[in-house]
Design a protein around this motif. Structure first.
Motif, PDB file in Angstrom:
ATOM      1  N   UNK A   1      36.461  67.217 103.705  1.00 46.12           N
ATOM      2  CA  UNK A   1      35.173  66.538 103.889  1.00 46.12           C
ATOM      3  C   UNK A   1      34.082  67.162 103.026  1.00 46.12           C
ATOM      4  N   UNK A   2      34.111  68.476 102.863  1.00 45.57           N
ATOM      5  CA  UNK A   2      33.131  69.120 101.979  1.00 45.57           C
ATOM      6  C   UNK A   2      33.346  68.665 100.531  1.00 45.57           C
ATOM      7  N   UNK A   3      34.599  68.544 100.137  1.00 43.75           N
ATOM      8  CA  UNK A   3      34.895  68.073  98.786  1.00 43.75           C
ATOM      9  C   UNK A   3      34.552  66.590  98.620  1.00 43.75           C
ATOM     10  N   UNK A   4      34.773  65.824  99.662  1.00 45.18           N
ATOM     11  CA  UNK A   4      34.395  64.406  99.632  1.00 45.18           C
ATOM     12  C   UNK A   4      32.888  64.275  99.445  1.00 45.18           C
ATOM     13  N   UNK A   5      32.132  65.110 100.130  1.00 45.28           N
ATOM     14  CA  UNK A   5      30.672  65.102 100.011  1.00 45.28           C
ATOM     15  C   UNK A   5      30.231  65.358  98.571  1.00 45.28           C
ATOM     16  N   UNK A   6      31.025  66.173  97.850  1.00 46.95           N
ATOM     17  CA  UNK A   6      30.719  66.503  96.454  1.00 46.95           C
ATOM     18  C   UNK A   6      31.330  65.495  95.485  1.00 46.95           C
ATOM     19  N   UNK A   7      31.936  64.430  96.011  1.00 47.19           N
ATOM     20  CA  UNK A   7      32.586  63.415  95.176  1.00 47.19           C
ATOM     21  C   UNK A   7      33.673  64.039  94.312  1.00 47.19           C
ATOM     22  N   UNK A   8      34.540  64.817  94.950  1.00 41.08           N
ATOM     23  CA  UNK A   8      35.608  65.522  94.248  1.00 41.08           C
ATOM     24  C   UNK A   8      36.649  64.526  93.712  1.00 41.08           C
ATOM     25  N   UNK A   9      36.828  64.426  92.396  1.00 34.40           N
ATOM     26  CA  UNK A   9      37.729  63.408  91.840  1.00 34.40           C
ATOM     27  C   UNK A   9      39.174  63.490  92.305  1.00 34.40           C
ATOM     28  N   UNK A  10      39.811  64.692  92.368  1.00 33.39           N
ATOM     29  CA  UNK A  10      41.192  64.697  92.865  1.00 33.39           C
ATOM     30  C   UNK A  10      41.315  64.102  94.271  1.00 33.39           C
ATOM     31  N   UNK A  11      40.380  64.436  95.161  1.00 36.75           N
ATOM     32  CA  UNK A  11      40.424  63.881  96.512  1.00 36.75           C
ATOM     33  C   UNK A  11      40.226  62.366  96.480  1.00 36.75           C
ATOM     34  N   UNK A  12      39.274  61.889  95.692  1.00 36.18           N
ATOM     35  CA  UNK A  12      39.048  60.448  95.600  1.00 36.18           C
ATOM     36  C   UNK A  12      40.277  59.740  95.036  1.00 36.18           C
ATOM     37  N   UNK A  13      40.993  60.408  94.141  1.00 34.77           N
ATOM     38  CA  UNK A  13      42.236  59.830  93.623  1.00 34.77           C
ATOM     39  C   UNK A  13      43.297  59.760  94.719  1.00 34.77           C
ATOM     40  N   UNK A  14      43.379  60.807  95.553  1.00 34.05           N
ATOM     41  CA  UNK A  14      44.338  60.754  96.664  1.00 34.05           C
ATOM     42  C   UNK A  14      44.089  59.507  97.512  1.00 34.05           C
ATOM     43  N   UNK A  15      42.819  59.270  97.832  1.00 37.32           N
ATOM     44  CA  UNK A  15      42.474  58.155  98.715  1.00 37.32           C
ATOM     45  C   UNK A  15      42.811  56.806  98.082  1.00 37.32           C
TER      46      UNK A  15
END
Length: 264
Positions: free
Chosen positions: A90-104
């Protein structure tokens, strides 16, 4: 393999006393151009029981199989499985972390439970930061271009380590959204018909055929395009001025709701 991956996920839950919320493919298979012996790069998000969070000490917030963590069942050697604890995610999502956004956005979902991931997807556009993502992809493109494409002979697969982030940056410039994880979707949309596109098509076909490790003479039309676009994106990112509402309160509530949903 999917059946085995789900088995591994369920065993991780048992061995580490957690619940997995989501597991997907994140590597070349998700990008759409695996080779014959590609690993399965499985990434997951998990949540601990409530008491784990009620501590004065900060605890390790990743699980890596077979890297730093063991499992009580045998894991296929082609599997690389790594997970992030929910508050880290969630902290990384808040920062718009690209790897996490790619996972989603992965089209290869191995496992999903509870409502947390769908809720994240629902607010993705509100949280998405073109500046943060552009810096990520630009840094990746510059580093890989410098390390892999400056020699007279280049391995086929290395071109995609630069093409992918450059085209992701072009997608962000044009659409102001998270780029699709599938390489061909971005490639077809961002490159016009012509010699450059034909050269990339040929490389893609050869990579899929298993020729990705072949050393060949550098392809000037691709190198020239990449160098030009990296220079352009470096200037473009300086012009982006977009403000985003701080989503912390919303994500805090999502975290609390997840604990209730999973463990009540």
């Amino acid at each position: 393999m999917k059946k085995h991956i789900v088995e591994v996920i369920k065993q991780i839950e048992k061995d580490h006393d957690i619940k997995v919320l989501y597991a997907c493919e994140s590597g070349s298979r998700a990008w759409g151009f695996p080779s014959k012996d590609s690993d399965y790069d499985v990434r997951f998000i998990y949540v601990h029981k409530v008491n784990w969070y009620l501590s004065i000490d900060q605890k390790r917030d990743v699980i890596e199989i077979p890297g730093r963590d063991s499992l009580s069942i045998k894991v296929d050697p082609l599997l690389d499985v790594s997970g992030w604890e929910l508050t880290k995610a969630l902290r990384l999502f808040r920062k718009s972390n690209p790897p996490l956004l790619e996972w989603l956005r992965s089209s290869m979902i191995y496992y999903q439970a509870y409502s947390t991931i769908d809720q994240l997807r629902a607010i993705e556009n509100e949280v998405f930061s073109p500046i943060s993502c552009m810096h990520h992809y630009l840094h990746m493109a510059k580093r890989n271009f410098r390390e892999y494409l400056q020699k007279e002979e280049v391995k086929i697969k290395k071109y995609f380590y630069v093409l992918r982030p450059v085209l992701a940056g072009k997608w962000i410039e044009n659409h102001q959204t998270v780029p699709p994880i599938e390489f061909e979707k971005v490639f077809e949309a961002m490159i016009e018909e012509g010699p450059l596109k034909q050269s990339i098509h040929e490389l893609l076909a050869r990579k899929k055929a298993g020729e990705e490790l072949f050393l060949e003479k550098r392809i000037d039309v691709i190198n020239e395009y990449l160098e030009k676009e990296i220079d352009y994106l470096e200037q473009y990112v300086k012009t982006i001025e977009i403000e985003r509402k701080d989503p912390t309160d919303q994500l805090d509530q999502l975290f609390r709701d997840t604990l209730k949903e999973v463990w009540s």
